[in-house]
Design a protein around this motif. Structure first.
Motif, PDB file in Angstrom:
ATOM      1  N   THR A  93      -2.134  19.381   6.103  1.00 58.40           N
ATOM      2  CA  THR A  93      -2.712  18.044   6.171  1.00 58.40           C
ATOM      3  C   THR A  93      -1.904  17.028   5.384  1.00 58.40           C
ATOM      4  O   THR A  93      -1.610  15.928   5.863  1.00 58.40           O
ATOM      5  CB  THR A  93      -4.160  18.073   5.657  1.00 58.40           C
ATOM      6  N   HIS A  94      -1.540  17.366   4.154  1.00 57.14           N
ATOM      7  CA  HIS A  94      -0.751  16.455   3.325  1.00 57.14           C
ATOM      8  C   HIS A  94       0.737  16.723   3.432  1.00 57.14           C
ATOM      9  O   HIS A  94       1.549  15.811   3.288  1.00 57.14           O
ATOM     10  CB  HIS A  94      -1.179  16.573   1.860  1.00 57.14           C
ATOM     11  N   THR A  95       1.116  17.975   3.659  1.00 61.95           N
ATOM     12  CA  THR A  95       2.539  18.310   3.664  1.00 61.95           C
ATOM     13  C   THR A  95       3.236  17.925   4.963  1.00 61.95           C
ATOM     14  O   THR A  95       4.439  18.148   5.106  1.00 61.95           O
ATOM     15  CB  THR A  95       2.740  19.809   3.374  1.00 61.95           C
ATOM     16  N   LEU A  96       2.502  17.303   5.882  1.00 63.44           N
ATOM     17  CA  LEU A  96       3.149  16.720   7.057  1.00 63.44           C
ATOM     18  C   LEU A  96       4.197  15.694   6.640  1.00 63.44           C
ATOM     19  O   LEU A  96       5.130  15.399   7.403  1.00 63.44           O
ATOM     20  CB  LEU A  96       2.098  16.065   7.961  1.00 63.44           C
ATOM     21  N   GLY A 100      -4.863  17.296   9.868  1.00 61.35           N
ATOM     22  CA  GLY A 100      -5.893  16.265   9.984  1.00 61.35           C
ATOM     23  C   GLY A 100      -5.307  14.912   9.642  1.00 61.35           C
ATOM     24  O   GLY A 100      -4.103  14.689   9.700  1.00 61.35           O
ATOM     25  N   LYS A 101      -6.189  13.977   9.294  1.00 63.55           N
ATOM     26  CA  LYS A 101      -5.848  12.656   8.761  1.00 63.55           C
ATOM     27  C   LYS A 101      -4.791  11.899   9.547  1.00 63.55           C
ATOM     28  O   LYS A 101      -5.107  11.080  10.395  1.00 63.55           O
ATOM     29  CB  LYS A 101      -5.419  12.783   7.297  1.00 63.55           C
ATOM     30  N   ALA A 102      -3.523  12.186   9.275  1.00 63.67           N
ATOM     31  CA  ALA A 102      -2.446  11.343   9.809  1.00 63.67           C
ATOM     32  C   ALA A 102      -2.284  11.449  11.312  1.00 63.67           C
ATOM     33  O   ALA A 102      -1.675  10.572  11.926  1.00 63.67           O
ATOM     34  CB  ALA A 102      -1.125  11.706   9.135  1.00 63.67           C
ATOM     35  N   ASP A 127       0.836  -1.198   0.000  1.00 63.34           N
ATOM     36  CA  ASP A 127       0.000   0.000   0.000  1.00 63.34           C
ATOM     37  C   ASP A 127       0.871   1.247   0.000  1.00 63.34           C
ATOM     38  O   ASP A 127       1.493   1.595   1.007  1.00 63.34           O
ATOM     39  CB  ASP A 127      -0.917  -0.011   1.227  1.00 63.34           C
ATOM     40  N   LEU A 128       0.922   1.920  -1.146  1.00 64.57           N
ATOM     41  CA  LEU A 128       1.621   3.197  -1.261  1.00 64.57           C
ATOM     42  C   LEU A 128       0.638   4.352  -1.333  1.00 64.57           C
ATOM     43  O   LEU A 128       1.027   5.488  -1.588  1.00 64.57           O
ATOM     44  CB  LEU A 128       2.517   3.200  -2.508  1.00 64.57           C
ATOM     45  N   CYS A 129      -0.629   4.059  -1.091  1.00 63.74           N
ATOM     46  CA  CYS A 129      -1.663   5.094  -0.976  1.00 63.74           C
ATOM     47  C   CYS A 129      -1.835   5.510   0.476  1.00 63.74           C
ATOM     48  O   CYS A 129      -1.842   6.685   0.807  1.00 63.74           O
ATOM     49  CB  CYS A 129      -2.982   4.582  -1.545  1.00 63.74           C
ATOM     50  N   LEU A 130      -2.007   4.511   1.347  1.00 65.64           N
ATOM     51  CA  LEU A 130      -2.103   4.744   2.795  1.00 65.64           C
ATOM     52  C   LEU A 130      -3.226   5.717   3.133  1.00 65.64           C
ATOM     53  O   LEU A 130      -3.063   6.669   3.884  1.00 65.64           O
ATOM     54  CB  LEU A 130      -0.760   5.241   3.336  1.00 65.64           C
ATOM     55  N   GLY A 131      -4.398   5.438   2.551  1.00 64.05           N
ATOM     56  CA  GLY A 131      -5.555   6.270   2.853  1.00 64.05           C
ATOM     57  C   GLY A 131      -5.338   7.722   2.469  1.00 64.05           C
ATOM     58  O   GLY A 131      -5.920   8.613   3.075  1.00 64.05           O
ATOM     59  N   ASP A 132      -4.533   7.970   1.427  1.00 62.60           N
ATOM     60  CA  ASP A 132      -4.200   9.322   0.985  1.00 62.60           C
ATOM     61  C   ASP A 132      -3.830  10.194   2.177  1.00 62.60           C
ATOM     62  O   ASP A 132      -4.357  11.285   2.371  1.00 62.60           O
ATOM     63  CB  ASP A 132      -5.351   9.942   0.194  1.00 62.60           C
ATOM     64  N   THR A 133      -2.936   9.680   2.996  1.00 64.74           N
ATOM     65  CA  THR A 133      -2.340  10.321   4.180  1.00 64.74           C
ATOM     66  C   THR A 133      -3.000   9.878   5.477  1.00 64.74           C
ATOM     67  O   THR A 133      -2.357   9.890   6.525  1.00 64.74           O
ATOM     68  CB  THR A 133      -2.367  11.867   4.097  1.00 64.74           C
ATOM     69  N   GLY A 134      -4.263   9.454   5.438  1.00 66.49           N
ATOM     70  CA  GLY A 134      -4.945   9.055   6.670  1.00 66.49           C
ATOM     71  C   GLY A 134      -4.234   7.932   7.407  1.00 66.49           C
ATOM     72  O   GLY A 134      -4.326   7.835   8.632  1.00 66.49           O
ATOM     73  N   ALA A 135      -3.532   7.079   6.660  1.00 65.75           N
ATOM     74  CA  ALA A 135      -2.768   5.985   7.265  1.00 65.75           C
ATOM     75  C   ALA A 135      -1.282   6.159   6.994  1.00 65.75           C
ATOM     76  O   ALA A 135      -0.558   5.185   6.776  1.00 65.75           O
ATOM     77  CB  ALA A 135      -3.260   4.635   6.746  1.00 65.75           C
ATOM     78  N   MET A 136      -0.813   7.397   7.018  1.00 68.07           N
ATOM     79  CA  MET A 136       0.606   7.665   6.814  1.00 68.07           C
ATOM     80  C   MET A 136       1.462   6.953   7.859  1.00 68.07           C
ATOM     81  O   MET A 136       2.650   6.706   7.666  1.00 68.07           O
ATOM     82  CB  MET A 136       0.864   9.174   6.880  1.00 68.07           C
ATOM     83  N   THR A 137       0.884   6.601   8.959  1.00 63.52           N
ATOM     84  CA  THR A 137       1.552   5.864  10.028  1.00 63.52           C
ATOM     85  C   THR A 137       1.792   4.404   9.675  1.00 63.52           C
ATOM     86  O   THR A 137       2.498   3.693  10.396  1.00 63.52           O
ATOM     87  CB  THR A 137       0.670   5.886  11.284  1.00 63.52           C
TER      88      THR A 137
END
Length: 469
Positions: free
Chosen positions: A276-279, A300-302, A94-104
């Protein structure tokens, strides 16, 4: 900023009118082949989708899920770390990872344990827990902003901040970048037409008012346009990502953020950076990595390892102005907040994520993997002489169908090719790799390995060799 790389592909292949370097007829033929492979390999996912069509529009729980490449979206059975398994038992990197939501990475053990403990002793209370102050202190140490509030999403955070900015300045308008994305905030679904007029973005559903009534739009990296709009005296806040990510990655040019800060200070406009994404740029996002000085940061998300959450941080001055201008009696009726905002479960997840998962040590492993992914793709593009480029932002990277990286959202959008993008996603899926949908983008988690990255490079090389043969 450290950890960013631009790697344009070299040379030109093919001669198609789109400029992508590949034959559109070849794209159609390969897509038909990949769809057949996908459908044959995922028969249970297909059956589950057909069942779902009877009770959900498009057979999906949210309409945008119908846009995934393939005849139907995958149905996930389990997910852990940087892998998931679909209902047919096929495992994916998975290189999507919930579009950052699962960056962890999916379900990191520390966050799972914290959520389980908190769920057993109270999920939502409308009262603070000890975790709230701990999370706020951690975010202060990372982003440098001393006052924090918590929401259920970055959309909520952005929406609340826009209201505060209007309240504090007495001004009606929000300034955003063309082709931006800040969740479902109404004011941000605006673009510029050919004459430079503010109009609704394509696909904007049921806008409450014409966006020209609430929003001004400029091209990212266009300092002169920002100055022109701020000089009207009508802009309450500038709301931007430090680097654009949702239309593709568009990096700021040297001096752009310094100019934004100077101009917003000069005109009394609130500067809001949506991280949110640039984390993915580091533990404190681009704010810390590039030493930016926003008035407000939204996140948010991550932050919660997949548990819905968001946050916004403010300077002491902004927080004090809010405190002095909103009567205590009215703090619950002004359009900021929500019954579940700052709930105990979200804060427990955020505390565990920040202290034990998305740590500086984790980023020390993620950032080099981002470079490895980008360098691998750039090498394939050079070998095949395809006129595309690679752009990287920390642990996030993408390739796009133009010879050089865009400097505006409009340029990024113009370089897209939806049929070609669909084929490349399908090909990756059939190779056991999930990319971020609607982009050719990868995000690297603490659980991603060098082998995962190299697997993508090999799969990308194989499909590109077929495309340009």
């Amino acid at each position: 900023m450290s950890g960013r790389l631009r790697g344009p592909g070299a040379g030109v292949a093919g001669g198609d009118a789109s400029g992508t370097g590949v034959d559109p007829a070849r794209v159609v033929a390969l897509t038909e082949r990949e769809e057949a492979v996908f459908a044959a390999r995922h028969q249970r996912c297909g059956a589950l989708h057909e069942r779902a069509r009877a009770s959900m529009p498009g057979g999906v729980p949210m309409s945008w899920m119908a846009k995934w490449a393939g005849p139907f979206p995958l149905s996930v059975a389990t997910a852990s770390g940087s892998r998931f398994t679909c209902a047919d038992g096929v495992e994916f990197v998975d290189l999507c990872l919930g579009d950052t939501g699962a960056m962890t990475g999916h379900s990191p053990p520390a966050a799972v344990a914290a959520v389980a403990r908190q769920a057993a002793r109270g999920i939502t209370l409308m009262l603070p827990t000890e975790d709230a102050a701990v999370v706020a202190e951690e975010l202060t140490s990372r982003f440098g902003l001393p006052q924090w509030q918590f929401t259920l999403s970055a959309t909520d955070a952005n929406r609340h901040v826009v209201r505060y900015a209007r309240h504090l300045t007495g001004r009606p308008r929000v300034l955003v970048a063309d082709a931006c994305y800040h969740g479902s905030v109404d004011e941000t679904f605006a673009t510029l037409d050919r004459e430079g007029r503010v109009v609704p973005r394509r696909g904007n559903i049921g806008p409450p008012v014409p966006p020209s009534a609430t929003t001004s739009v400029v091209q990212f990296n266009d300092v002169a346009a920002v100055e022109r709009e701020l000089s009207t005296g009508e802009i309450a806040c500038v709301l931007m990502e430090p680097a654009m990510t949702n239309v593709g990655i568009v990096l700021p040019e040297p001096g752009y953020h310094e100019a934004l800060r100077s101009l917003t200070e000069q005109h009394g406009t609130v500067l809001v950076l949506d991280e949110t994404h640039t984390l993915c740029a580091g533990p404190g996002g681009m704010t810390a990595a590039d030493r930016l000085r926003p008035d407000v940061v939204t996140l948010g998300k991550a932050l919660g390892s997949g548990v819905p959450c968001g946050a916004f941080g403010m300077t002491a001055e902004v927080a004090d102005r809010v405190r002095r201008s909103v009567e205590l009696e009215d703090v619950d009726v002004g359009g900021v907040g929500g019954t579940l905002a700052g709930n105990a479960l979200s804060l427990a997840a955020m505390r565990a994520t920040l202290q034990q998962v998305l740590t500086p040590d984790a980023f020390a492993g993620m950032l080099p993997l981002g470079a490895r992914w980008a360098e691998g793709v750039a090498g394939v593009l050079a070998d095949q002489q395809v006129p595309w480029h690679v752009t990287r932002l920390g642990a996030r990277a993408e390739y796009a169908f133009a010879p050089v990286p865009p400097r505006t959202g409009r340029e990024a959008a113009a370089a897209d090719d939806f049929p070609l993008q669909t084929l490349l996603h399908l090909s990756a899926l059939n190779a056991g790799i999930l990319l971020t949908p609607f982009h050719n983008m990868a995000l690297l988690a603490p659980t991603t390995t060098a082998e995962d990255v190299d697997r993508h490079t090999a799969a990308f090389a194989a499909v590109l060799e077929e495309l340009v043969a």
